[in-house]
Motif scaffolding. Structure first.
Motif, mmCIF file in Angstrom:
data_model
loop_
_atom_site.group_PDB
_atom_site.id
_atom_site.type_symbol
_atom_site.label_atom_id
_atom_site.label_comp_id
_atom_site.label_asym_id
_atom_site.label_seq_id
_atom_site.Cartn_x
_atom_site.Cartn_y
_atom_site.Cartn_z
ATOM 1 N N GLU A 188 0.816 -1.228 0.000
ATOM 2 C CA GLU A 188 0.000 0.000 0.000
ATOM 3 C C GLU A 188 0.842 1.267 0.000
ATOM 4 O O GLU A 188 0.317 2.358 -0.251
ATOM 5 N N LEU A 189 2.119 1.145 0.321
ATOM 6 C CA LEU A 189 2.947 2.344 0.508
ATOM 7 C C LEU A 189 3.949 2.535 -0.628
ATOM 8 O O LEU A 189 4.656 1.605 -1.019
ATOM 9 N N THR A 190 3.997 3.745 -1.142
ATOM 10 C CA THR A 190 5.095 4.109 -2.027
ATOM 11 C C THR A 190 5.567 5.510 -1.648
ATOM 12 O O THR A 190 4.785 6.345 -1.193
ATOM 13 N N VAL A 191 6.868 5.719 -1.816
ATOM 14 C CA VAL A 191 7.467 6.999 -1.450
ATOM 15 C C VAL A 191 8.403 7.432 -2.572
ATOM 16 O O VAL A 191 9.265 6.662 -2.993
ATOM 17 N N TRP A 192 8.197 8.608 -3.041
ATOM 18 C CA TRP A 192 9.132 9.209 -3.992
ATOM 19 C C TRP A 192 9.961 10.256 -3.253
ATOM 20 O O TRP A 192 9.525 10.801 -2.235
ATOM 21 N N THR A 193 11.120 10.530 -3.797
ATOM 22 C CA THR A 193 11.980 11.544 -3.203
ATOM 23 C C THR A 193 12.288 12.595 -4.263
ATOM 24 O O THR A 193 12.721 12.250 -5.368
ATOM 25 N N VAL A 194 12.049 13.834 -3.930
ATOM 26 C CA VAL A 194 12.294 14.938 -4.857
ATOM 27 C C VAL A 194 13.367 15.839 -4.261
ATOM 28 O O VAL A 194 13.290 16.196 -3.084
ATOM 29 N N MET A 195 14.358 16.172 -5.064
ATOM 30 C CA MET A 195 15.413 17.091 -4.613
ATOM 31 C C MET A 195 15.460 18.296 -5.546
ATOM 32 O O MET A 195 15.604 18.136 -6.756
ATOM 33 N N ARG A 196 15.317 19.459 -4.970
ATOM 34 C CA ARG A 196 15.201 20.687 -5.747
ATOM 35 C C ARG A 196 15.293 21.884 -4.797
ATOM 36 O O ARG A 196 15.463 21.709 -3.590
ATOM 37 N N GLN A 197 15.172 23.063 -5.334
ATOM 38 C CA GLN A 197 15.021 24.229 -4.469
ATOM 39 C C GLN A 197 13.576 24.298 -3.982
ATOM 40 O O GLN A 197 12.647 24.034 -4.759
ATOM 41 N N ALA A 198 13.399 24.659 -2.725
ATOM 42 C CA ALA A 198 12.042 24.694 -2.167
ATOM 43 C C ALA A 198 11.208 25.739 -2.892
ATOM 44 O O ALA A 198 11.575 26.922 -2.924
ATOM 45 N N PRO A 199 10.095 25.317 -3.470
ATOM 46 C CA PRO A 199 9.201 26.304 -4.103
ATOM 47 C C PRO A 199 8.467 27.092 -3.011
ATOM 48 O O PRO A 199 8.394 26.638 -1.862
ATOM 49 N N PRO A 200 7.923 28.232 -3.344
ATOM 50 C CA PRO A 200 7.238 29.044 -2.331
ATOM 51 C C PRO A 200 5.863 28.501 -1.987
ATOM 52 O O PRO A 200 4.843 29.134 -2.255
ATOM 53 N N LEU A 201 5.839 27.330 -1.395
ATOM 54 C CA LEU A 201 4.571 26.720 -0.998
ATOM 55 C C LEU A 201 4.249 27.134 0.431
ATOM 56 O O LEU A 201 5.145 27.348 1.243
ATOM 57 N N PRO A 202 2.959 27.238 0.745
ATOM 58 C CA PRO A 202 2.566 27.811 2.042
ATOM 59 C C PRO A 202 3.057 27.018 3.252
ATOM 60 O O PRO A 202 3.212 27.589 4.327
ATOM 61 N N PHE A 203 3.285 25.731 3.105
ATOM 62 C CA PHE A 203 3.654 24.933 4.273
ATOM 63 C C PHE A 203 5.159 24.905 4.542
ATOM 64 O O PHE A 203 5.602 24.304 5.506
ATOM 65 N N THR A 204 5.951 25.548 3.679
ATOM 66 C CA THR A 204 7.388 25.632 3.979
ATOM 67 C C THR A 204 7.698 27.043 4.481
ATOM 68 O O THR A 204 7.246 28.035 3.885
ATOM 69 N N PRO A 205 8.464 27.156 5.584
ATOM 70 C CA PRO A 205 8.786 28.486 6.102
ATOM 71 C C PRO A 205 9.447 29.343 5.021
ATOM 72 O O PRO A 205 10.231 28.844 4.205
ATOM 73 N N GLU A 206 9.120 30.616 5.043
ATOM 74 C CA GLU A 206 9.571 31.515 3.972
ATOM 75 C C GLU A 206 11.096 31.538 3.815
ATOM 76 O O GLU A 206 11.613 31.649 2.705
ATOM 77 N N ASP A 207 11.820 31.424 4.920
ATOM 78 C CA ASP A 207 13.278 31.498 4.806
ATOM 79 C C ASP A 207 13.878 30.252 4.138
ATOM 80 O O ASP A 207 15.074 30.220 3.850
ATOM 81 N N TRP A 208 13.058 29.231 3.873
ATOM 82 C CA TRP A 208 13.552 28.069 3.128
ATOM 83 C C TRP A 208 13.245 28.170 1.640
ATOM 84 O O TRP A 208 13.768 27.382 0.849
ATOM 85 N N HIS A 209 12.414 29.083 1.254
ATOM 86 C CA HIS A 209 12.072 29.197 -0.174
ATOM 87 C C HIS A 209 13.332 29.478 -0.986
ATOM 88 O O HIS A 209 14.112 30.362 -0.661
#
Lengths: 256, 38
Positions: A30-51
């Protein structure tokens, strides 16, 4: 389904990826996990200083009972020091569309992909070196995990031949300025080449760029011979000749 | 139709289903699509 993202600093990525490959090895169907590596996009759930800073994102999906899913995801969610953890219940269509805001029309894209039966430390090192030189803020490398039920199908039973539990690495530069075509494409090819020796010798067809048409034998393995028979039976004129063509040895020319 | 550009790209299905899909796609293309260069 229980799904969502867990965001980590890229500085922790090497050990996270080592844990990730172990978690995938023992994952229930039932479980699958993908891993994405990139620069953090400006999504609301990531603190702004990580964008705009490099991050590793686990994109997890458990298609089953919520309580069982909580248990199945516990180990993954306990890793490291996440910047954000937004795992929760979602309708399938919500999860399916979760990445659409990052993939709006109009950008230039190039993909280059290798399959790995094992995610070696050497491959991890090569990927992280590439993330340190991302050619554009929209570019990414992701690793998809395949396993479970798909491994219990005979490789000759369907056209898709790679039935081992495996990882797919897709190197995905994405950019806007045509003047940067060469740089972005070269970045993808470089990581592809650096990891090629560790690769399984198969490839998922939808992650191939148009100039990968010499890899069609890797896509279908021994099953390509059966596909050629079907092709010759139904499309001897080779009307379906775009993308990754199953070649017809002597196309019929009915224009004469 | 998306099938027009298909070259067996998404076929983790049985050989019977594969063959049926290709046959139907090709028949549909013959009646609904003009073969143009490119």
């Amino acid at each position: 389904m229980l799904s969502g993202l867990i965001v980590h600093p890229i500085a922790d990525a090497a050990s996270l990826l080592q844990s990730y490959r172990d978690i995938c090895a023992n994952a229930p169907d039932e479980l699958t996990v993908w891993t994405v590596m990139r620069q953090a996009p400006p999504l609301p759930f990531t603190p702004e200083d990580w964008h705009g800073k490099e991050v590793l994102i686990f994109a997890a999906c458990y298609a089953g009972d919520m309580k069982e899913g909580e248990r199945a995801l516990r180990q993954l969610r306990s890793l490291g020091r996440p910047i954000a953890d937004v795992i929760g219940p979602h309708p399938y269509t919500g999860w399916q569309q979760a990445f659409d805001p990052l993939l709006t029309p109009g950008a230039r894209n190039y993909w280059k992909s290798n399959d790995f039966l094992h995610l070696s430390d050497q491959v991890i090192e090569s990927i992280l070196a590439a993330i340190a030189t991302l050619p554009d803020p929209q570019s990414e490398v992701f690793i998809a995990h395949l396993g479970g039920a798909m491994t219990r199908v005979d490789p000759a039973a369907t056209p898709f031949p790679q039935r081992n539990r495996h990882f797919i690495m897709n190197v995905h530069p994405r950019w806007s300025d045509p003047a940067r075509d060469e740089i972005c494409i070269a970045w993808a090819r470089d990581l592809f080449d650096r990891t090629a020796q560790q690769a399984a010798g198969s490839v998922y067809v939808n992650f191939m760029p148009s100039d990968d048409d010499n890899r069609i034998a890797e896509v279908y393995g021994p099953n390509i011979e059966k596909l050629r028979v079907i092709k010759a039976k139904y499309d001897p004129e080779n009307l379906f000749r775009l993308d990754y063509n199953i070649a017809v040895k002597s196309p019929v020319d009915r224009s004469k | 139709m998306i099938i027009i550009g298909l070259n067996f790209t998404l076929l983790p299905v049985s050989w019977a289903a594969t063959e049926a899909f290709i046959a139907l796609s090709r028949a549909a293309a013959a009646t609904r699509w003009t073969d143009q260069a490119g």
